[in-house]
Design an enzyme around this catalytic site. Structure first.
Site, PDB file in Angstrom:
ATOM      1  N   GLU A 126     -49.195 -45.586 -98.879  1.00 44.36           N
ATOM      2  CA  GLU A 126     -48.098 -46.544 -98.766  1.00 44.36           C
ATOM      3  C   GLU A 126     -48.333 -47.675 -99.777  1.00 44.36           C
ATOM      4  O   GLU A 126     -49.439 -48.190 -99.842  1.00 44.36           O
ATOM      5  CB  GLU A 126     -48.011 -47.135 -97.355  1.00 44.36           C
ATOM      6  CG  GLU A 126     -46.760 -47.991 -97.198  1.00 44.36           C
ATOM      7  CD  GLU A 126     -46.577 -48.537 -95.781  1.00 44.36           C
ATOM      8  OE1 GLU A 126     -47.413 -48.273 -94.900  1.00 44.36           O
ATOM      9  OE2 GLU A 126     -45.590 -49.232 -95.586  1.00 44.36           O
ATOM     10  N   GLY A 266     -55.421 -54.381 -94.338  1.00 38.07           N
ATOM     11  CA  GLY A 266     -56.140 -54.280 -93.068  1.00 38.07           C
ATOM     12  C   GLY A 266     -56.359 -52.844 -92.624  1.00 38.07           C
ATOM     13  O   GLY A 266     -57.467 -52.433 -92.305  1.00 38.07           O
ATOM     14  N   GLU A 269     -51.433 -46.647 -91.098  1.00 38.82           N
ATOM     15  CA  GLU A 269     -51.053 -45.831 -89.938  1.00 38.82           C
ATOM     16  C   GLU A 269     -50.805 -44.356 -90.227  1.00 38.82           C
ATOM     17  O   GLU A 269     -50.053 -43.703 -89.489  1.00 38.82           O
ATOM     18  CB  GLU A 269     -49.785 -46.437 -89.335  1.00 38.82           C
ATOM     19  CG  GLU A 269     -48.501 -46.276 -90.200  1.00 38.82           C
ATOM     20  CD  GLU A 269     -48.170 -47.470 -91.082  1.00 38.82           C
ATOM     21  OE1 GLU A 269     -49.087 -48.247 -91.428  1.00 38.82           O
ATOM     22  OE2 GLU A 269     -46.978 -47.621 -91.449  1.00 38.82           O
ATOM     23  N   GLU A 303     -51.590 -50.239 -85.619  1.00 44.39           N
ATOM     24  CA  GLU A 303     -51.521 -48.940 -86.315  1.00 44.39           C
ATOM     25  C   GLU A 303     -51.192 -47.830 -85.326  1.00 44.39           C
ATOM     26  O   GLU A 303     -50.426 -46.917 -85.628  1.00 44.39           O
ATOM     27  CB  GLU A 303     -52.822 -48.628 -87.050  1.00 44.39           C
ATOM     28  CG  GLU A 303     -53.311 -49.709 -88.017  1.00 44.39           C
ATOM     29  CD  GLU A 303     -52.278 -50.218 -88.989  1.00 44.39           C
ATOM     30  OE1 GLU A 303     -51.355 -49.466 -89.357  1.00 44.39           O
ATOM     31  OE2 GLU A 303     -52.366 -51.411 -89.387  1.00 44.39           O
TER      32      GLU A 303
HETATM   33  N1  B3K Z   1     -48.336 -50.096 -93.357  1.00 40.78           N
HETATM   34  C1  B3K Z   1     -49.595 -50.627 -93.835  1.00 40.78           C
HETATM   35  C2  B3K Z   1     -49.455 -51.535 -94.995  1.00 40.78           C
HETATM   36  C3  B3K Z   1     -49.336 -50.839 -96.294  1.00 40.78           C
HETATM   37  C4  B3K Z   1     -49.391 -51.830 -97.435  1.00 40.78           C
HETATM   38  C5  B3K Z   1     -49.061 -51.188 -98.732  1.00 40.78           C
HETATM   39  N2  B3K Z   1     -49.180 -52.112 -99.845  1.00 40.78           N
HETATM   40  C6  B3K Z   1     -50.341 -51.322 -92.750  1.00 40.78           C
HETATM   41  C7  B3K Z   1     -49.531 -51.792 -91.610  1.00 40.78           C
HETATM   42  O1  B3K Z   1     -48.681 -52.639 -91.710  1.00 40.78           O
HETATM   43  O2  B3K Z   1     -49.710 -51.284 -90.545  1.00 40.78           O
HETATM   44 ZN    ZN Z   2     -47.712 -52.146 -89.917  1.00 41.46          ZN
END
Ligand code: B3K
Ligand code: ZN
Length: 876
Positions: A126, A266, A269, A303
Site C-alpha cells: 500500500e 506503524g 493490514e 489492523e
Molecule cells: N494502511 C496502512 C498504511 C499504509 C501507508 C502507505 N503509505 C496502515 C493502516 O492504516 O492501517
Molecule cells: Zn489503517
C-alpha cells in the site's frame, strides 16, 4: 525535478480497462536477484470502453519474458513505458498473461515493494508498491484471487509466508524448498504480502463465535519471542470485541503477524498476514512504556479491524482512503474506550487530533477528508484522512445512536462485501438503515478546514426562556476560499448555578429531557430556545467533543465553573484546559511586551482539587494536571512565538510545583511502590499521575527526585519519565543517566530510539549542537525509519523551542536531513519535512528562514515526487 510530476484528480476516475480474476505468483527468493513469475487471468471490464488498451503498472522491474496464452510475446507486441509500465498492443478480450521479472530486494531502500531487513524478506504494497514486484493493474478496484508459491534456500529462509491459508510445501532442487499459499478472498494488490526468512513464531489460537479455529502466530527475530505477549493478548481481545460489537468474525484459518524493524509506518493490514513495525509488537515492562503498550493495543486492533473495513470492503480509488482509515480508526478508538476509561481515551484522542490535525487544517497541506487531488498518494495518509475521518464517522454514531449505526454498518458490509466502493456507499448505507437524511453530511468529507463555533446566550426572567444562539464559520484553506455551513451535532446540557444538571425542553417540545441532548447546527447561525428555565443557566457545550470544531469564546468564569461542576468528564477536562490556555496566552502577550509572566492562583487551586480527587480516576487526574502543550498554544496564535510560549509554560509549571509542592509530593510518595507492576487502566493511570507530579516537582527546581526515580525505576515508564525530566535539567545526574541508559540499551533498537528522542526534545540551550552530534553518532542510521524519526522527527515536530531557533539552524538541520534521506527513502523524507511547511504561522523572520530551506530542498536534483509535493505546496 526536471518536469513537475503529474497530479491525479478525483474527478478523473475511470474504471479499469481489464479485470484480473486470478493471479498466480511464483517467487524465487534471492536478496540480490529475486525472480517473480506472474500469471494473470485477464478479461476486458464490461464497464470500460471496448478499445481501452491493457496497461499494467510497473516500477523498477527488469522484464525477462512475457507470454500470452502460453506463447512468448515478441517485443513488437508490447510497450515498456518511461514510467515503467507495460502496455500490451492489440489486447484480446481475455487471456492469460505471464510475465517474468527480476528485482533486487536488498537494494530496495524505499521499503516499498519487496525488500530485505536484517537478511529477511518483507513486502509493503500500500499504496502503490505491488507494481515494484510485478506488472499489474495496481489500483484498489481490481480484485483478484491469489495463489502464491515461494521457493528459497532451506537454511537461510526456513519460513515463507503469504496471504490466505497454507496449501502445500515441499523440497526443491538444490538445498531449496517451496510453500504455497492460497487466499480464497478476492483482494486488491495493495493487500498482497510476502514475509520470508529466519523467523520464529509465538503461537496461540482463537475460536470464532461460529466455531472456526484460527491459528494465531506472531513472527519475530529469534530472541524477541518473550516480548509478544501483549500483542497476542490485544489480538485476541480485538477478535472478541469485533464479534460482540459489530458481529464481524475472522474469515481464514490463520492470522499471521510479522514484525520488522525497517518499516515506513506503524503496520499494514495485508489479508491474513499483517506486517508490523516492531515498535507496535514488542513489549516488556523493562523496555516499553505504558504509552507503548497502549500503542500496541491500538495498532493491533486497528489492523485486525481492517479485515472487514478495508479488506472485505475496500476502496474504489485512493481518494476514498478515509472510507477504510477513518472508519477503522473510529473502530479502534471504540475498542480502546471499551478496554479502559472511555473518558480518558476520548481526551487523548482529542489531544492527538488537535496536536496534528488542526495544524494540518490550518497549513499549506490542508485537504478535505476526501482529497480532490494528489501528486503522491503516500502524502495523504494524514491526520485529516485518519483522525478527522474518524471524527466524521463518529458524527454519524453520535447522531444516529449506537443501534442505528450498527444497522448501518451491517447494511454497508452486506451490500458491499468483496467490492471496491466509495464514501457515498458508506453514508448511503447509514442513511438507508436509519431513515435519516444524511445528504448534508457529505460536506464533512469534501470541505477542508476546522469549523469555529461560537455561542451567545440570553435569559428572559419574565418568560423563563433561555436562548442559545450558535454560529459556525470555517476559515478558508488553500484552493477552497468559500466554505458552506456543515451539519454539526452539539451535545449539550444546562447547569444551574448550584452546578446541578437541569432538565431541558426546547420550544415546541412536549416534555423536558434530562441529561445530555443533541442540537443540530446545520446553518451558519441558529437559535435554540429553551422553555421553563428557572434562572440563568450555564451551558455545557460540545460534550464528549461531539464534533471536530473549535468552540471559541467561552468566558473564563464559565470555564472555571464547568471544570468543577459539569457532569461530562470531557467538558470538565476541556474547560480546565481552555481556562489555562487563555491565561497562558495572555502571559505570552505580556512576555512579548517585555514583562514577566504572571501567575493565576486558580491554576494552583485546580491542581490541588485534582489531587484531592485523584483516587477516583487517576488517569483522568493525570490528564487534568498536564497544562496545554506548547503546540496547542501555538495553534491558538495568529503568529506563534515558540520562545515566549516555552518561557510562559515553564514559569507556570515551576510556580505550580512550588505552590502545590506539599500536595504533589504527598501524592507522589503515596503512589510509590503501589503493588506489583501491572498493565491495566488503573495501574497505568497511577503511574501517569505520579509522573505528572514528578514533572511539577522537577520544574520547581528539585531534580533529586527524578534522579532517584531514574536509578530505582523497575519499568520503562518510570525510568523514561525521569530521564526525560533530567534531559531538560542542568543537573550532574543528567550526563550519568544518559550514559548509563545508552550503555544498558545500545543493543535494543526500540529503546535506543527513545534515547535519541529524549535528547532531541530537550529544552536545554545546547540542544541543537547535541542533535547535530547525535546525527553523526555511530548508532544513528538515517536509513532506518524509526531511527530517523527518533532524532530528526522528534526534534522538528517535538521541540518547537529549538527547531524555531532564531538563527534558522534548526530549519537547516531538518532540510539537510531531508535532502540526505530523499534519495534513500522519499516516503519517509516527505513525512519529515512537514514542520518546515508551517512557516505562515511563524514570524516574518522565521518564515523567511523556513522558506529558504524549503527552496533549497526544492532545488535538489531528482527529488522524490512526495518531497516535491510537500515542499512545493508549502511554498505555493
Ligand atoms: N494502511 C496502512 C498504511 C499504509 C501507508 C502507505 N503509505 C496502515 C493502516 O492504516 O492501517
Ligand atoms: Zn489503517
Amino acid at each position: 525535478m526536471a518536469e513537475s510530476p503529474k497530479t491525479t484528480h478525483r474527478a478523473d476516475y475511470a474504471p479499469p480497462a481489464f479485470l484480473v480474476d486470478s493471479v498466480d505468483l511464483a517467487f524465487e527468493l534471492d536478496p540480490k536477484a529475486t525472480i517473480v513469475r506472474a500469471a494473470l487471468a485477464l478479461r476486458r471490464n464490461p464497464a470500460a470502453p471496448a478499445d481501452a488498451p491493457l496497461r499494467l503498472d510497473g516500477e523498477a522491474l527488469e522484464l525477462l519474458e512475457a507470454k500470452l496464452d502460453g506463447v512468448a510475446l515478441p517485443a513488437s507486441r508490447y510497450l515498456l513505458g518511461q514510467d515503467g509500465s507495460f502496455t500490451l498492443l492489440n489486447s484480446p478480450a481475455a487471456g492469460r498473461l505471464e510475465t517474468t521479472v527480476r528485482i533486487a530486494p536488498e537494494k530496495n531502500t524505499l521499503l516499498s515493494g519487496l525488500y530485505t531487513s536484517g537478511g529477511n524478506f518483507y513486502t509493503q504494497c500500500e499504496a502503490e508498491g505491488f507494481r515494484r514486484i510485478t506488472f499489474f493493474l495496481d489500483r484498489p478496484d481490481v480484485l483478484s484471487r491469489y495463489t502464491v508459491t515461494i521457493t528459497a534456500d532451506r537454511d537461510a529462509v526456513p519460513v515463507m509466508l503469504s496471504n490466505g491459508n497454507p496449501d502445500g510445501s515441499g523440497a526443491a532442487a538444490g538445498n531449496r524448498h517451496w510453500v504455497r499459499w492460497v487466499d480464497p478472498h478476492p483482494k486488491p494488490s495493495y493487500l498482497f504480502a510476502l514475509v520470508a526468512g529466519d523467523l520464529v513464531n509465538v503461537h496461540d489460537q482463537f475460536t470464532t463465535k461460529s466455531g472456526r479455529l484460527v491459528s494465531l502466530n506472531i513472527w519475530v527475530r529469534r530472541g524477541d519471542e518473550d516480548r509478544c505477549g501483549h500483542a497476542m493478548d490485544s489480538l485476541k481481545r480485538s477478535m472478541t470485541w469485533d464479534e460482540e460489537v459489530f458481529g464481524l468474525e475472522y474469515d481464514l484459518d490463520v492470522f499471521n503477524i510479522a514484525a520488522v524493524s525497517d518499516f515506513n509506518m506503524g503496520a499494514m493490514e495485508n489479508k491474513g498476514l499483517n506486517v508490523f513495525n516492531t515498535k507496535y509488537v514488542l513489549a516488556q515492562p523493562e523496555t516499553a512504556t505504558d504509552g507503548d503498550y497502549q500503542g500496541i493495543e491500538t495498532v493491533i486492533a486497528h489492523e485486525y479491524f481492517h479485515n472487514w473495513t478495508g479488506n472485505r470492503v475496500t476502496c474504489r480509488d485512493w481518494f476514498q482512503l478515509s472510507l477504510k482509515e477513518g472508519l477503522t480508526v473510529f473502530r479502534d478508538q471504540e475498542f480502546s474506550a471499551d478496554q479502559g476509561s472511555r473518558a480518558v481515551k476520548r481526551i487523548r484522542d482529542v489531544r492527538g487530533l488537535r496536536a496534528a490535525q488542526f495544524p494540518e487544517d490550518a497549513g499549506p497541506m490542508a485537504h478535505p477528508v476526501r482529497p480532490e487531488s494528489y501528486i503522491e498518494i503516500d502524502n495523504f495518509y494524514t491526520p485529516t484522512v485518519y483522525q478527522k475521518g474518524a471524527e466524521v464517522v463518529r458524527l454519524l454514531h453520535t447522531r444516529l445512536g449506537a443501534a442505528a449505526f450498527r444497522r448501518g454498518m451491517d447494511l454497508y458490509i452486506s451490500r458491499n462485501d468483496n467490492q471496491a466502493v466509495t464514501i457515498e456507499d458508506f453514508v448511503t448505507a447509514m442513511q438507508d438503515a436509519s431513515g435519516v437524511d444524511l445528504s448534508h453530511h457529505m460536506r464533512w468529507y469534501d470541505q477542508a478546514g476546522t469549523p469555529e463555533v461560537t455561542a451567545e446566550d440570553s435569559y428572559d426572567a419574565a418568560t423563563r426562556r433561555y436562548t442559545l444562539k450558535l454560529r459556525q464559520h470555517t476559515p478558508p484553506t488553500p484552493g477552497q476560499a468559500e466554505k458552506a455551513p456543515l451539519s454539526i451535532p452539539i451535545a449539550m446540557g444546562l447547569l444551574g448555578t448550584d452546578g446541578a444538571e437541569l432538565p431541558t425542553r426546547l420550544a415546541g417540545e412536549n416534555a423536558a429531557q434530562s441529561g445530555t441532548r443533541l442540537l443540530m447546527l446545520d446553518e451558519a447561525e441558529q437559535s435554540f430556545t429553551f422553555e421553563d428555565v428557572p434562572a440563568p443557566p450555564v451551558p455545557s457545550l460540545l460534550r464528549g467533543f461531539s464534533a471536530p470544531v473549535r468552540l471559541k469564546g467561552v468566558p473564563q468564569g464559565r470555564l472555571r465553573f464547568l471544570a468543577v461542576h459539569d457532569t461530562d468528564p470531557f467538558v470538565r477536562w476541556e474547560s480546565g484546559q481552555q481556562y489555562a490556555a487563555a491565561f497562558m496566552l495572555a502571559q505570552v502577550a505580556r512576555v512579548q511586551r517585555g514583562e514577566a509572566p504572571g501567575f493565576d492562583t486558580a491554576l494552583a487551586e485546580a491542581v490541588t482539587n485534582t489531587l484531592a480527587q485523584a483516587d477516583a480516576d487517576p488517569a483522568f487526574a493525570a490528564e487534568a494536571l498536564v497544562l496545554p502543550g506548547e503546540g496547542f498554544l501555538a495553534d491558538q496564535m495568529e503568529v506563534a512565538d515558540p520562545v515566549a510560549i516555552h518561557a510562559v509554560r515553564q514559569a507556570i509549571r515551576a510556580e505550580i510545583g512550588r505552590v502545590c509542592g506539599a500536595a504533589l509530593r504527598e501524592t507522589y510518595q503515596r503512589l510509590a511502590g503501589a503493588g506489583p507492576y501491572r498493565i491495566d487502566g488503573r495501574s497505568i493511570g497511577r503511574r501517569a499521575l505520579r509522573n505528572a507530579c514528578l514533572a511539577y516537582l522537577t520544574a520547581s527546581g528539585d531534580t533529586a527526585l527524578a534522579a532517584a526515580q531514574y536509578d530505582s525505576a523497575s519499568n520503562m515508564t518510570d525510568q523514561l519519565a525521569a530521564l526525560s525530566l533530567l534531559a531538560d535539567a542542568e543537573a550532574p545526574a543528567r550526563a550519568a543517566a544518559l550514559a548509563s541508559f545508552h550503555a544498558k540499551w545500545r543493543g535494543d533498537d526500540l529503546v535506543l530510539d527513545k534515547w535519541f528522542s529524549i535528547q532531541a526534545m530537550s529544552s536545554r540551550p545546547d540542544t541543537l549542537e547535541a542533535v547535530r552530534a547525535l546525527y553523526t553518532h555511530p548508532d544513528f542510521d538515517l536509513k532506518n525509519p524509526n531511527r530517523a524519526r527518533s532524532l530528526v522527527g522528534a526534534f522538528a515536530a517535538g521541540n518547537p523551542l529549538h527547531f524555531h531557533d532564531a538563527s534558522g539552524e534548526g530549519y537547516r538541520f531538518l532540510a539537510d536531513a531531508v535532502i540526505a534521506l530523499d534519495p534513500i527513502n522519499g516516503q519517509t523524507a516527505a513525512r519529515l519535512i512537514g514542520p518546515l511547511g508551517l512557516w505562515r504561522r511563524q514570524s516574518e523572520a522565521r518564515g523567511a528562514l523556513m522558506r529558504k530551506e524549503l527552496e533549497r530542498v526544492l532545488a535538489t536534483p531528482n527529488l522524490s515526487k512526495g518531497t516535491f509535493e510537500k515542499a512545493s505546496k508549502a511554498l505555493a
